[in-house]
Design an enzyme around this catalytic site. Structure first.
Site, mmCIF file in Angstrom:
data_model
loop_
_atom_site.group_PDB
_atom_site.id
_atom_site.type_symbol
_atom_site.label_atom_id
_atom_site.label_comp_id
_atom_site.label_asym_id
_atom_site.label_seq_id
_atom_site.Cartn_x
_atom_site.Cartn_y
_atom_site.Cartn_z
ATOM 1 N N LYS A 274 -1.865 3.960 26.714
ATOM 2 C CA LYS A 274 -1.916 5.058 27.678
ATOM 3 C C LYS A 274 -2.387 4.551 29.037
ATOM 4 C CE LYS A 274 -3.293 8.752 24.457
ATOM 5 N NZ LYS A 274 -2.169 9.687 24.630
ATOM 6 N N ARG A 348 0.686 12.517 14.279
ATOM 7 C CA ARG A 348 1.631 13.070 13.299
ATOM 8 C C ARG A 348 1.873 12.094 12.150
ATOM 9 N NH1 ARG A 348 6.267 13.384 17.783
ATOM 10 N NH2 ARG A 348 4.397 13.740 19.037
HETATM 11 N N1 BES Z 1 -3.656 12.573 21.375
HETATM 12 C C1 BES Z 1 -2.437 12.654 22.050
HETATM 13 C C2 BES Z 1 -2.109 14.064 22.559
HETATM 14 C C3 BES Z 1 -3.032 14.632 23.596
HETATM 15 C C4 BES Z 1 -2.682 14.582 24.933
HETATM 16 C C5 BES Z 1 -4.210 15.252 23.239
HETATM 17 C C6 BES Z 1 -3.535 15.120 25.881
HETATM 18 C C7 BES Z 1 -5.060 15.788 24.189
HETATM 19 C C8 BES Z 1 -4.709 15.726 25.515
HETATM 20 C C9 BES Z 1 -1.286 12.217 21.156
HETATM 21 O O1 BES Z 1 -1.609 11.257 20.212
HETATM 22 C C10 BES Z 1 -0.262 11.616 22.045
HETATM 23 O O2 BES Z 1 -0.544 10.611 22.636
HETATM 24 N N2 BES Z 1 0.922 12.205 22.105
HETATM 25 C C11 BES Z 1 1.958 11.726 22.943
HETATM 26 C C12 BES Z 1 3.245 11.807 22.178
HETATM 27 C C13 BES Z 1 4.392 11.168 22.882
HETATM 28 C C14 BES Z 1 4.251 9.678 22.872
HETATM 29 C C15 BES Z 1 5.661 11.582 22.194
HETATM 30 C C16 BES Z 1 2.020 12.604 24.183
HETATM 31 O O3 BES Z 1 1.840 13.809 24.048
HETATM 32 O O4 BES Z 1 2.176 12.088 25.268
HETATM 33 MG MG MG Z 2 -1.453 9.297 20.936
#
Ligand code: BES
Ligand code: MG
Ligand code: ZN
Length: 491
Positions: A274, A348
């Site tokens: 990230k 997931r």
């Molecule tokens: N933990 C994150 C989702 C999240 C984002 C929680 C902001 C709280 C605040 C999750 O694991 C994630 O990174 N999801 C990605 C999925 C994408 C790669 C398809 C996302 O939402 O960007």
């Molecule tokens: Mg994630």
């Protein structure tokens, strides 16, 4: 802090602050506010309302300019009577206690039972909301501050002279204390630094604090149980993953429920790392797990006739030489092969195995709660959480129950077309389907791991952790989901 209701007149309870209230537009206060008005030579009706133009607008707290024998009087605005509801009582109570703390030298507050007078709300619900609000108002996470916030307030008393209302309010305070403390415990866990909170310490916490029989499975055992998807996510971390199963089993349960909490103790994104601004708060990626542990504790105290299983697949999503990689194929517990399209869609993948495990227990409903998708935050902001699942009746029941508990869930679609983008050339499914409809594709992905059991999926990505205070005065971890889940399980 002690919260209690007393079957006495507000004037017969010694206190440093007396809290009365006023609906918007009321010129001649009645009830307890009227009694205080008379006691203070019509100061509220003649001065505060007429001269100061205090109109009773919701959330305004007016302190009388006169202090008799050291007692401060707060008049709290309830807003328009037709707009008044339980959540307003909770948020107002948080504000009142914060105001009392700031006003200095207050040890004891006595308040009327907001809502149970002319508003005609149920005294039990009103007392529960006041109690929850007070516990929220005094909440702070200052464990790592050298100088702690001081709270001089030791007692919050609700005065209710009507015996029947008093009896109901007593039940409300008792429930409010259990729920409010559960919410605050979840907040503490989520706010905790991931330096100290990782799968092992989370599991230890669950063993000590869930109030229920807790089994923790280590990596070797998890492998034997076939949970390769869960293991893949955690394999880049120096911290060993732990699978946590808490059970509450009453003698003759009316129904059985499994609640699963996403337990990523830190989500760096993994090799699909990230950017800094998105990673900053990712210690909150175990908010679902924190809710589940706290709910188990509350359930162990409330003791409903419902068997409850609390399940957490806890691990850390980190980049390293041993991490799972984009393009990897892993086989989940139910035999479904997953092509890893993005290592940051890790929640997931862990939930996949947890869902299969939960279904094997044999329950009437499975609920998972997860900070799952940034897309949900984009869709609903910080105001409402997403809800999906395979059973519309159960979803709408949950939404209604949650609303009563003062939490808002909004259903997002799971039309099968959303599944198109999950198609993989080399496996049964990919773990992501691109940016479009990201919450729905995540929902479709999860649904592949539930066969026949009614299932509800709660996406709390936008509501679990806030960068500015909400109406309840809460910033950072909110403890979202705790109240709804307790209410849903117990009713
Ligand atoms: N933990 C994150 C989702 C999240 C984002 C929680 C902001 C709280 C605040 C999750 O694991 C994630 O990174 N999801 C990605 C999925 C994408 C790669 C398809 C996302 O939402 O960007
Ligand atoms: Mg994630
Ligand atoms: Zn995550």
């Amino acid at each position: 802090m002690k919260v209690e209701v007393k079957n006495k007149s507000i004037l017969d309870i010694p206190a440093d602050v007396i809290v009365v209230n006023l609906f918007e537009g009321v010129k001649n206060p009645k009830g307890v506010t009227g009694i205080i008005d008379k006691e203070y030579d019509n100061l509220i009706s003649e001065y505060v309302i007429k001269k100061e133009h205090f109109s009773g607008k919701y959330g305004e707290i007016y302190q009388l300019p006169v202090v008799k024998s050291g007692v401060k009087i707060f008049v709290a605005g309830l807003g328009k009577q037709e707009d008044f509801d339980y959540v307003k009582i909770r948020n107002l109570s948080s504000k009142i206690i914060k105001t009392a703390m700031l006003s200095g030298n207050v040890k004891k507050v006595v308040s009327i039972l907001h809502g149970a007078g002319i508003a005609g709300l149920c005294p039990k619900g009103c007392a529960q909301m006041i109690t929850e609000g007070v516990l929220s108002g005094i909440y702070s996470f200052d464990k790592y501050k050298s100088k702690k916030k001081e709270n001089s307030i030791k007692e919050f008393i609700i005065a209710e002279i009507d015996k029947e209302k008093y009896n109901k309010a007593k039940l409300g305070v008792a429930r409010g204390l259990i729920v409010g403390e559960a919410v605050n415990r979840a907040r503490d866990l989520i706010n905790e630094s991931s330096q100290y909170l990782y799968p092992e310490t989370l599991a230890e916490y669950a063993c000590k604090n869930s109030g229920t029989e807790t089994k923790v499975y280590n990596k070797k055992q998890v492998k034997e149980m076939g949970m390769n998807a869960f293991l893949a996510v955690g394999q880049g971390s120096v911290h060993e993953p732990k699978f946590i199963h808490m059970s509450y089993k009453p003698e003759k349960p009316k129904r059985k429920i499994a609640i699963i909490g996403k337990g990523i103790t830190f989500d760096s994104g993994g090799l699909d790392i990230k950017p800094p601004s998105s990673m900053l708060t990712m210690r909150d990626d175990m908010s679902g797990a924190a809710a589940v542990i706290s709910v188990m504790r509350a359930i162990s105290e409330i003791k409903p006739d419902v068997e409850v299983h609390g399940i957490i697949a806890a691990c850390e999503n980190m980049p390293s030489g041993s991490s799972y990689k984009p393009g990897d194929v892993i086989i989940a517990k139910n035999g479904t092969s997953i092509e890893i399209d993005n290592t940051d869609a890790e929640g997931r993948v862990t939930l996949a195995d947890a869902l299969v495990y939960a279904e094997e227990i044999g329950v009437n409903v499975i609920i998972d709660i997860a900070t799952l998708t940034g897309a949900c935050m984009v869709a609903l902001g910080t105001v409402a959480s997403g809800i999906m699942g395979n059973n519309n009746k159960k979803i709408s029941d949950f939404i209604t129950t949650a609303y009563k508990a003062g939490e808002r869930f909004w259903q997002l679609p799971m039309y099968e077309e959303y599944g198109e983008s999950l198609k993989s050339d080399i496996a049964d499914t990919k773990n992501t389907g691109g940016r479009m409809g990201g919450s729905s594709t995540a929902g479709i992905f999860l649904s592949k791991f539930v066969k026949n059991t009614p299932w509800i999926h709660l996406d709390i990505a936008g509501t679990a952790f806030l960068d500015k205070p909400n109406a309840e005065g809460i910033k950072n971890a909110t403890g979202i989901g705790v109240r709804s889940l307790i209410e849903y399980i117990c009713n």
